[in-house]
Structures are given as C-alpha cells and as structure tokens.
Write a protein that holds these residues in place. Structure first.
Motif, short mmCIF file in Angstrom:
data_model
loop_
_atom_site.label_atom_id
_atom_site.label_comp_id
_atom_site.label_asym_id
_atom_site.label_seq_id
_atom_site.Cartn_x
_atom_site.Cartn_y
_atom_site.Cartn_z
N GLU A 181 36.01 46.73 39.33
CA GLU A 181 36.26 46.36 40.72
C GLU A 181 35.00 45.79 41.38
O GLU A 181 35.08 44.89 42.22
N GLU A 182 33.84 46.30 40.99
CA GLU A 182 32.61 45.91 41.68
C GLU A 182 31.92 44.71 41.06
O GLU A 182 31.37 43.87 41.77
N LEU A 183 31.94 44.60 39.72
CA LEU A 183 31.15 43.57 39.05
C LEU A 183 31.98 42.57 38.26
O LEU A 183 31.44 41.58 37.77
N ASP A 216 43.65 40.14 39.80
CA ASP A 216 43.19 41.51 39.61
C ASP A 216 44.07 42.24 38.59
O ASP A 216 43.57 43.03 37.78
N GLU A 217 45.38 42.00 38.65
CA GLU A 217 46.30 42.65 37.72
C GLU A 217 46.03 42.22 36.28
O GLU A 217 46.04 43.03 35.35
N THR A 218 45.76 40.90 36.08
CA THR A 218 45.47 40.41 34.74
C THR A 218 44.17 41.01 34.21
O THR A 218 44.09 41.40 33.04
N GLU A 219 43.16 41.07 35.05
CA GLU A 219 41.89 41.66 34.61
C GLU A 219 42.06 43.13 34.25
O GLU A 219 41.47 43.61 33.26
N LEU A 220 42.86 43.85 35.03
CA LEU A 220 43.08 45.26 34.72
C LEU A 220 43.82 45.42 33.39
O LEU A 220 43.49 46.31 32.59
N TYR A 223 41.35 44.79 30.58
CA TYR A 223 40.41 45.90 30.44
C TYR A 223 41.10 47.11 29.80
O TYR A 223 40.54 47.72 28.88
N ARG A 224 42.28 47.46 30.25
CA ARG A 224 42.97 48.63 29.72
C ARG A 224 43.36 48.45 28.25
O ARG A 224 43.28 49.40 27.45
N VAL A 225 43.79 47.25 27.87
CA VAL A 225 44.14 47.02 26.47
C VAL A 225 42.89 47.12 25.59
O VAL A 225 42.93 47.73 24.52
N ALA A 226 41.78 46.55 26.05
CA ALA A 226 40.53 46.67 25.29
C ALA A 226 40.09 48.14 25.21
O ALA A 226 39.66 48.61 24.15
N GLN A 227 40.22 48.86 26.31
CA GLN A 227 39.82 50.28 26.32
C GLN A 227 40.68 51.11 25.38
O GLN A 227 40.16 51.92 24.59
N GLU A 228 41.98 50.91 25.41
CA GLU A 228 42.87 51.67 24.55
C GLU A 228 42.65 51.31 23.08
O GLU A 228 42.70 52.18 22.20
N SER A 229 42.40 50.04 22.80
CA SER A 229 42.15 49.62 21.42
C SER A 229 40.88 50.28 20.87
O SER A 229 40.87 50.77 19.74
N ARG A 279 51.95 47.29 29.51
CA ARG A 279 51.02 46.55 30.36
C ARG A 279 51.11 45.05 30.11
O ARG A 279 51.03 44.24 31.04
N ALA A 280 51.29 44.67 28.84
CA ALA A 280 51.40 43.25 28.53
C ALA A 280 52.61 42.62 29.22
O ALA A 280 52.56 41.47 29.67
N LEU A 281 53.71 43.38 29.30
CA LEU A 281 54.91 42.84 29.95
C LEU A 281 54.66 42.52 31.42
O LEU A 281 55.30 41.62 31.98
N LEU A 282 53.75 43.24 32.06
CA LEU A 282 53.52 43.04 33.49
C LEU A 282 52.98 41.64 33.79
O LEU A 282 53.19 41.12 34.89
N VAL A 283 52.26 41.04 32.84
CA VAL A 283 51.67 39.73 33.06
C VAL A 283 52.26 38.69 32.10
O VAL A 283 51.63 37.66 31.84
N ASN A 284 53.46 38.98 31.59
CA ASN A 284 54.17 38.07 30.67
C ASN A 284 53.32 37.71 29.46
O ASN A 284 53.31 36.56 29.00
N ALA A 285 52.59 38.69 28.95
CA ALA A 285 51.69 38.45 27.82
C ALA A 285 52.36 38.82 26.51
O ALA A 285 53.35 39.56 26.47
N ALA A 286 51.80 38.29 25.43
CA ALA A 286 52.25 38.62 24.07
C ALA A 286 51.20 39.50 23.42
O ALA A 286 50.02 39.15 23.38
N LEU A 287 51.63 40.66 22.92
CA LEU A 287 50.73 41.60 22.26
C LEU A 287 51.14 41.72 20.80
O LEU A 287 52.29 42.02 20.49
N ASP A 288 50.18 41.48 19.91
CA ASP A 288 50.41 41.60 18.47
C ASP A 288 49.37 42.56 17.90
O ASP A 288 48.19 42.50 18.26
N LEU A 289 49.84 43.42 17.01
CA LEU A 289 48.96 44.39 16.36
C LEU A 289 49.24 44.38 14.88
O LEU A 289 50.39 44.49 14.46
#
Length: 312
Positions: A181-183, A216-220, A223-229, A279-289
């Motif tokens: 949020e700050e940086l 802001d939603e896309t950045e979150l 960040y959350r996907v990178a954190q969970e990974s 979370r990916a669905l919220l921004v119409n993103a495609a997630l592959d693992l």
C-alpha cells in the motif's frame, strides 16, 4: 429420426399398396430375406441417425462431468437441431450465470478476508506488539539492576521475548502487506523475496521496468499469488532456489514463480492453490500450475490489461 422412420414406412406402405409386392402365407424364403434385409436397413439407419443426432448430448454430458467453475473454459457450440441446440444454449447460459455469481461471491468473501486480515494485523501490531515492547523495556531495566547470577537468565528471557516480537511482526506483515500500500508492487515483491530468503532457500526476483499501470485489486492479486506460491515452496517443495518474474506482455501482465523442488507429484490441489484460482477469477486472469523446465514447480498467472495508447 421421426422423418427417417416416416419415410421408410411410407415407402413400404406404398410398395404394398401400389406395387406387386406381396407376402405369402406362409412366407417364402425370398420374401423373408427381403423383410429381414429391410428391417436391418431400418435399424442401421436409426442407429446412425441416433449416433449423429445425439452426439452433441454426449459432448454436453462430458462437459458437465468435468466442469470446474475455478477453471473457466470455452463454451460448447450450440450444434444439433431443435431441442438439442436449445438445451446446449441453456446450459451455456446457466454456466455464464454460475461463473458470474461465483466470481461475485468470491470477491465479497476475499474482500471480507482482507479486511479481517488488516484488523488482526493491526491488533497484533498495536496490542501484542506494544505489550511485548513494554515487557522488553521492563526486562532490560530489571536486568540492569539484577545481581550477576540472575542477569544471564534475564538476558535469555529478553532474547526469547525479542524473537517472539519479531515473529509477530512477520505475521502481521504477511497478513497485511503494508509495503504494498505504501511503496507499490515492485518494492513489495522485492521485500517478499527477502522475507523468504533464508539458510535453505534463495529467492531471486526479476521485475520488468515497463509494467503498465495496474489497479489496486490487480496488484493485490499479484502479490497474494506470489506470496502463496513462495509459502508452498518453503513448506512443501524442499527447494533450494526459487524465482519470481514479473513482466509486461502484449495486452497482459505475466507473473511466474518457479522453484527447483520436488514438484507436486500429482497431489490434489489444496486450499492454497484453490485460493489462488479464486483470486485469479477476480481480475479475469488465467492461472496455470505445473512442472517447471528442469524439475520443480512453476506457477504462471496472466492478467489481461488494457493496451496503452502511444502518443502520435
């Protein structure tokens, strides 16, 4: 199928009424052969018509048995005739509504979850963190005035309390990424790699310099996907190296988190991975693992973004 049966029966009736075709009593061998051949032709024609006519229903049944609202896919073409095409179109429409409702409810749930995380992180920081800080100051004052035999024990208690305070601060940062949020996203991802880098795991980052403006939603979500990974890598992968790569793509932004661990091994997806998909669905993103080149696991998140207009 009705038209086929009607045509065959009409032809047979016409042949009996107007032609020299007759059936003896008892039936002759040639007449029996003709009747059996006609019946066989009728049955084969019906089987072919059923196979072709009901093929769209078979595809629909396969789609219904494998559908996953967390993994939106292409819709079935409304092929076939009459009621079959209407049924497929109705199923596609129902699927659109279900995915929209799932995305909306997931958005509300994740928004409430983020709010609860912020509240807990704030309480950890303000209440428990300040209490432990006060305890450290008290312990320092007592240790300074304590006799020598007790001073060493008090220093050990101080160190334990300080480690507990550091752990609470780490938990609070994971619950509420204040640096995001700050940086901004770039520095937040750099801080995330530093947080997970330790004696047994080295995490590197490669962040493109030409990233487009993101909401802001896309950045979150990024960040959350990178954190969970990275959390999955640190807990389960037994990896020594991991990498975060964020780069701009034509009409999209791509995040890739790769490690050199033991891979998923075909294990079913847990709550963490399903949370990433939600979370990916919220921004119409495609997630592959899947498996990474050379071994390990790779998580790929592709988020569509509007094209930037270049000045003339």
């Amino acid at each position: 199928m009705f038209l086929l049966n009607a045509a065959v029966l009409a032809a047979a009736t016409t042949a009996l009424l107007l032609g020299p075709v007759t059936v003896s009593t008892p039936a002759l061998l040639t007449e029996a052969v003709v009747l059996v051949a006609g019946l066989a032709a009728l049955l084969v024609a019906n089987a072919l018509v059923l196979r072709v006519g009901l093929a769209p229903l078979a595809r629909l049944a396969r789609t219904m048995s494998t559908i996953d609202l967390l993994r939106p896919g292409p819709r079935l073409p409304a092929s076939g005739r009459g009621e079959i095409a209407e049924l497929i179109a109705a199923f596609n429409s129902m699927l659109d509504r279900l995915e929209a409702e799932r995305a909306a409810s997931t958005g509300r749930a994740l928004s409430a979850q983020e709010g609860e995380r912020r509240r807990i992180a704030q309480e950890l920081h303000d209440e428990i963190g300040q209490t432990l800080t006060a305890v450290l100051l008290e312990l320092k004052d007592v240790a300074d005035r304590a006799p020598a035999p007790l001073r060493e024990s008090l220093h050990e208690v101080q160190e334990t309390t300080r480690n507990s305070l550091d752990e609470i601060r780490r938990i609070a940062r994971r619950l509420r990424p204040g640096v995001l949020e700050e940086l901004g996203l770039t520095k937040a991802l750099r801080a995330l790699t530093a947080e997970f880098t330790g004696p047994g795991l080295t995490v590197r980052h490669h962040i493109g310099a030409d990233l487009p403006p993101l909401s802001d939603e896309t950045e979150l979500v990024l960040y959350r996907v990178a954190q969970e990974s990275l959390t999955n890598t640190a807990r389960h992968a037994r990896a020594r190296r991991a990498e975060i790569r964020l780069e701009s793509m034509p009409g999209a932004v791509g995040l890739r988190v790769r490690d050199d661990g033991r891979g998923t091994g075909g294990a079913p997806e847990g709550a963490g991975i399903r949370g990433m998909r939600e979370r990916a669905l919220l921004v119409n993103a495609a997630l592959d693992l899947g498996p990474a080149p050379g071994g390990g696991t790779e998580v790929r998140l592709t988020i569509p973004v509007p094209e930037r207009n270049t000045p003339a």
